[in-house]
Design a protein around this motif. Structure first.
Motif, PDB file in Angstrom:
ATOM      1  N   ASP A 122      13.618  46.812   8.604  1.00  0.00           N
ATOM      2  CA  ASP A 122      15.036  46.611   8.302  1.00  0.00           C
ATOM      3  C   ASP A 122      15.858  47.311   9.366  1.00  0.00           C
ATOM      4  OD1 ASP A 122      17.226  45.661   6.699  1.00  0.00           O
ATOM      5  OD2 ASP A 122      17.552  47.735   6.077  1.00  0.00           O
ATOM      6  N   HIS A 123      16.926  46.649   9.798  1.00  0.00           N
ATOM      7  CA  HIS A 123      17.800  47.180  10.838  1.00  0.00           C
ATOM      8  C   HIS A 123      19.164  47.436  10.208  1.00  0.00           C
ATOM      9  CE1 HIS A 123      19.524  46.571  15.193  1.00  0.00           C
ATOM     10  NE2 HIS A 123      19.621  47.821  14.768  1.00  0.00           N
ATOM     11  N   LEU A 124      19.417  48.682   9.860  1.00  0.00           N
ATOM     12  CA  LEU A 124      20.698  49.083   9.271  1.00  0.00           C
ATOM     13  C   LEU A 124      21.476  49.839  10.339  1.00  0.00           C
ATOM     14  CD1 LEU A 124      22.593  49.256   6.853  1.00  0.00           C
ATOM     15  CD2 LEU A 124      21.362  51.301   6.106  1.00  0.00           C
ATOM     16  N   TYR A 125      22.623  49.283  10.744  1.00  0.00           N
ATOM     17  CA  TYR A 125      23.345  49.829  11.890  1.00  0.00           C
ATOM     18  C   TYR A 125      24.793  50.199  11.567  1.00  0.00           C
ATOM     19  CZ  TYR A 125      24.618  44.887  12.013  1.00  0.00           C
ATOM     20  OH  TYR A 125      25.031  43.619  11.666  1.00  0.00           O
ATOM     21  N   LEU A 126      25.168  50.147  10.281  1.00  0.00           N
ATOM     22  CA  LEU A 126      26.501  50.617   9.904  1.00  0.00           C
ATOM     23  C   LEU A 126      26.397  51.432   8.616  1.00  0.00           C
ATOM     24  CD1 LEU A 126      27.314  48.365   7.509  1.00  0.00           C
ATOM     25  CD2 LEU A 126      27.871  47.002   9.515  1.00  0.00           C
ATOM     26  N   PHE A 127      27.195  52.500   8.558  1.00  0.00           N
ATOM     27  CA  PHE A 127      27.049  53.495   7.491  1.00  0.00           C
ATOM     28  C   PHE A 127      28.418  53.908   6.958  1.00  0.00           C
ATOM     29  CE2 PHE A 127      23.429  53.632  10.291  1.00  0.00           C
ATOM     30  CZ  PHE A 127      22.354  53.650   9.420  1.00  0.00           C
ATOM     31  N   PRO A 128      29.152  52.955   6.385  1.00  0.00           N
ATOM     32  CA  PRO A 128      30.492  53.292   5.896  1.00  0.00           C
ATOM     33  C   PRO A 128      30.465  54.053   4.576  1.00  0.00           C
ATOM     34  CG  PRO A 128      29.973  51.009   5.401  1.00  0.00           C
ATOM     35  CD  PRO A 128      28.825  51.546   6.202  1.00  0.00           C
ATOM     36  N   ASN A 129      31.472  54.838   4.350  1.00  0.00           N
ATOM     37  CA  ASN A 129      31.760  55.428   3.034  1.00  0.00           C
ATOM     38  C   ASN A 129      30.593  56.219   2.440  1.00  0.00           C
ATOM     39  OD1 ASN A 129      34.349  54.078   3.059  1.00  0.00           O
ATOM     40  ND2 ASN A 129      33.229  52.186   2.611  1.00  0.00           N
ATOM     41  N   GLY A 130      29.885  56.944   3.290  1.00  0.00           N
ATOM     42  CA  GLY A 130      28.801  57.801   2.815  1.00  0.00           C
ATOM     43  C   GLY A 130      27.442  57.134   2.692  1.00  0.00           C
ATOM     44  N   ALA A 131      27.329  55.853   3.082  1.00  0.00           N
ATOM     45  CA  ALA A 131      26.027  55.189   3.049  1.00  0.00           C
ATOM     46  C   ALA A 131      25.079  55.836   4.053  1.00  0.00           C
ATOM     47  CB  ALA A 131      26.192  53.708   3.357  1.00  0.00           C
ATOM     48  N   ARG A 132      23.781  55.847   3.708  1.00  0.00           N
ATOM     49  CA  ARG A 132      22.771  56.411   4.598  1.00  0.00           C
ATOM     50  C   ARG A 132      21.518  55.535   4.570  1.00  0.00           C
ATOM     51  NH1 ARG A 132      21.649  62.619   3.503  1.00  0.00           N
ATOM     52  NH2 ARG A 132      20.910  61.795   1.509  1.00  0.00           N
ATOM     53  N   LEU A 133      20.672  55.721   5.570  1.00  0.00           N
ATOM     54  CA  LEU A 133      19.404  54.994   5.586  1.00  0.00           C
ATOM     55  C   LEU A 133      18.584  55.319   4.349  1.00  0.00           C
ATOM     56  CD1 LEU A 133      17.973  53.056   7.641  1.00  0.00           C
ATOM     57  CD2 LEU A 133      16.604  55.023   8.325  1.00  0.00           C
ATOM     58  N   ASP A 134      18.769  56.489   3.806  1.00  0.00           N
ATOM     59  CA  ASP A 134      18.066  56.940   2.610  1.00  0.00           C
ATOM     60  C   ASP A 134      18.242  55.955   1.446  1.00  0.00           C
ATOM     61  OD1 ASP A 134      19.151  58.939   4.389  1.00  0.00           O
ATOM     62  OD2 ASP A 134      18.315  60.483   3.088  1.00  0.00           O
ATOM     63  N   ASP A 135      19.402  55.273   1.389  1.00  0.00           N
ATOM     64  CA  ASP A 135      19.674  54.355   0.282  1.00  0.00           C
ATOM     65  C   ASP A 135      18.697  53.187   0.286  1.00  0.00           C
ATOM     66  OD1 ASP A 135      21.951  55.947  -0.303  1.00  0.00           O
ATOM     67  OD2 ASP A 135      23.124  54.818   1.163  1.00  0.00           O
ATOM     68  N   THR A 136      18.406  52.650   1.451  1.00  0.00           N
ATOM     69  CA  THR A 136      17.474  51.519   1.530  1.00  0.00           C
ATOM     70  C   THR A 136      16.026  51.975   1.359  1.00  0.00           C
ATOM     71  OG1 THR A 136      17.398  51.663   3.959  1.00  0.00           O
ATOM     72  CG2 THR A 136      19.040  50.195   2.990  1.00  0.00           C
ATOM     73  N   ILE A 137      15.720  53.166   1.828  1.00  0.00           N
ATOM     74  CA  ILE A 137      14.364  53.695   1.644  1.00  0.00           C
ATOM     75  C   ILE A 137      14.077  53.894   0.161  1.00  0.00           C
ATOM     76  CG2 ILE A 137      12.863  55.676   2.095  1.00  0.00           C
ATOM     77  CD1 ILE A 137      14.288  55.940   4.834  1.00  0.00           C
ATOM     78  N   ALA A 138      15.055  54.382  -0.578  1.00  0.00           N
ATOM     79  CA  ALA A 138      14.896  54.529  -2.029  1.00  0.00           C
ATOM     80  C   ALA A 138      14.711  53.178  -2.695  1.00  0.00           C
ATOM     81  CB  ALA A 138      16.109  55.244  -2.615  1.00  0.00           C
ATOM     82  N   ALA A 139      15.435  52.166  -2.235  1.00  0.00           N
ATOM     83  CA  ALA A 139      15.305  50.822  -2.795  1.00  0.00           C
ATOM     84  C   ALA A 139      13.894  50.280  -2.600  1.00  0.00           C
ATOM     85  CB  ALA A 139      16.333  49.883  -2.160  1.00  0.00           C
ATOM     86  N   ALA A 140      13.345  50.452  -1.408  1.00  0.00           N
ATOM     87  CA  ALA A 140      11.992  49.966  -1.133  1.00  0.00           C
ATOM     88  C   ALA A 140      10.955  50.705  -1.960  1.00  0.00           C
ATOM     89  CB  ALA A 140      11.681  50.104   0.356  1.00  0.00           C
ATOM     90  N   GLY A 141      11.156  51.996  -2.160  1.00  0.00           N
ATOM     91  CA  GLY A 141      10.227  52.753  -2.986  1.00  0.00           C
ATOM     92  C   GLY A 141      10.169  52.228  -4.407  1.00  0.00           C
TER      93      GLY A 141
END
Length: 444
Positions: A122-141
């Motif tokens: 997954d290519h996440l390249y924008l992080f508005p309003n407090g979003a982090r890569l951690d959010d997608t990693i938690a989703a996949a878990g």
């Protein structure tokens, strides 16, 4: 030791070097690893009767923007070329936050799983309003898919001559520091890893030359892979020539963006010299056929890449530029595009399936995945070929010609996450309702 036996498959498509396909065969899984492949296997553990099915390695998606499942079929972007499409969607994406990132990732991951995918980048390249890569990693878990998220970035906004709005760009020192943070927190280099992290500045038209160079140095210091978009369409090539005085492939090489630890998305407009460069350097390509059609970008020279020895895998790309997340359908589209451009003999059904399995594993540096062989990780897709899609087929293993587009069973690291065509790890109805609620709020 936990064991699971898949018993009596019509065909096991191993994707080994010889292209072996085994009739009326079994696959034994032990502690997340393939322990045996053959006939007449037994187990004291769980047994699944897979008669009437084809078993393949789990499919591997090498390029996605999972957050975009919240912005499918947006009016104003439906018929736009790449740059106009981005300008339509950037203002919407700027309203995202952690919940939007998490929920949209889960929706995209479920869609992938049902299409036979066991590992996605997954290519996440924008992080508005407090979003982090951690959010997608938690989703996949939560979903249970193997995950290769990449920490993307944009640093050149409109006021500096870039494409994205200034509100979506970050300082380059902050980008590099957060790359270090997520690698240290989540990257697992071991065989069988469920999460590996990559470094992925978005594109040559949204980050500086310095960031591209510094990102490559950082990734190699940390031992992780590099990813970006490259040579996606004619506009992309024209931008490189105007801004950098060279073609995209040369730009990539000059900044350290070639090698076996690098893969580029799209590469629709690579010329012969760039293909040769990628082959010599071991640089991988994520081919995104449906997205390339949707945005009118063109037909990537996949046959030429493969003939030259370039590692090529398949990518869904963002749902907003594809509007679907079905990886087996992507394999069919890849086959059809090479045939329509070069001839019906230029890509077989099995070659297309190989792109989706062995090809993707090679691109992502996963020699523990992509084939059904003793010692490989037990990522397996089970396709029921007794249904209407396969009725009349003389070749059950030719799935991309005549076969289902949804798996009956899916196993990741030996754990079953799809059973009887249903997700076992998440309540899909509740997830859809949550996603639709977020979409309505974005539209208001």
């Amino acid at each position: 030791m936990a064991e699971t036996l898949l018993r009596g498959a019509d065909v096991v498509v191993t994707m080994d070097d010889a292209g072996t396909e085994l009739a009326r065969a079994d696959v034994l899984i032990r502690d997340g690893v393939i322990a045996a492949v053959g006939q007449g296997l037994t187990t004291t553990g769980t047994s699944h009767n897979v008669a009437g099915c084809v078993v393949t390695p789990g499919l591997i998606n090498t390029h996605h923007h999972l957050y975009q499942t919240l912005t499918r079929a947006v009016p104003g972007g439906q018929d736009a070329l790449l740059f106009g499409w981005l300008r339509t969607l950037y203002p919407i994406w700027s309203r995202f936050g952690p919940e939007e990132m998490f929920v949209s990732a889960q929706v995209g991951l479920v869609e992938l799983a049902l299409s036979g995918c066991t590992l996605t980048a997954d290519h996440l390249y924008l992080f508005p309003n407090g979003a982090r890569l951690d959010d997608t990693i938690a989703a996949a878990g939560d979903i249970g898919l193997r995950f290769h998220p990449t920490r993307g970035a944009m640093s050149i906004g409109e006021s500096s001559g870039g494409l994205p709005p200034d509100s979506l760009v970050e300082r380059e020192d902050a980008i590099l520091n957060d790359c270090i943070r997520v690698i240290d927190a989540f990257h697992d280099p071991r065989p069988g890893a469920m999460v590996r992290v990559g470094v992925a500045p978005c594109s040559p038209f949204s980050v500086s030359r310095d960031l591209m160079r510094d990102a490559a140095l950082l990734a190699r210091d940390k031992g992780v892979m590099l990813h970006t978009h490259l040579a996606e369409n004619d506009e992309d090539v024209a931008y490189a020539l105007a801004q950098f005085g060279c073609r995209p492939g040369q730009y990539a090489e000059d900044l350290g963006w070639t090698g076996a630890d690098v893969w580029h998305a799209h590469c629709v407009k690579l010329d012969a010299a760039e293909i040769d460069l990628f082959a010599r350097s071991g640089t991988g390509v994520a081919h995104c056929p449906c997205s390339n059609c949707r945005l009118g970008s063109g037909i990537a020279p996949v046959r030429a890449m493969l003939d030259a020895g370039v590692n090529v895998g398949l990518g869904i790309d963002g749902s907003a530029s594809n509007d679907a997340g079905n990886l087996i359908a992507e394999a069919r589209q890849a086959m059809l595009l090479q045939r329509v451009s070069l001839g019906a003999d230029k890509m077989s059904a099995r070659a297309a399936l190989r792109l989706a399995t062995r090809g993707g594993a090679a691109v992502l540096g996963r020699d523990d995945l992509g084939q059904i062989a003793v010692g490989k990780r037990a990522d397996l897709a089970v396709w029921d070929v007794t249904g209407i899609e396969s009725a009349g087929s003389w070749d059950a293993a030719a799935l991309v010609l005549a076969g289902p587009v949804r798996v009956r069973e899916l196993f990741v690291e030996g754990r079953q996450i799809v059973g009887d065509g249903r997700m076992l790890t998440v309540d899909i109805a509740a997830l859809i309702a949550r996603q639709n609620g977020l979409a309505r709020a974005l539209c208001s």
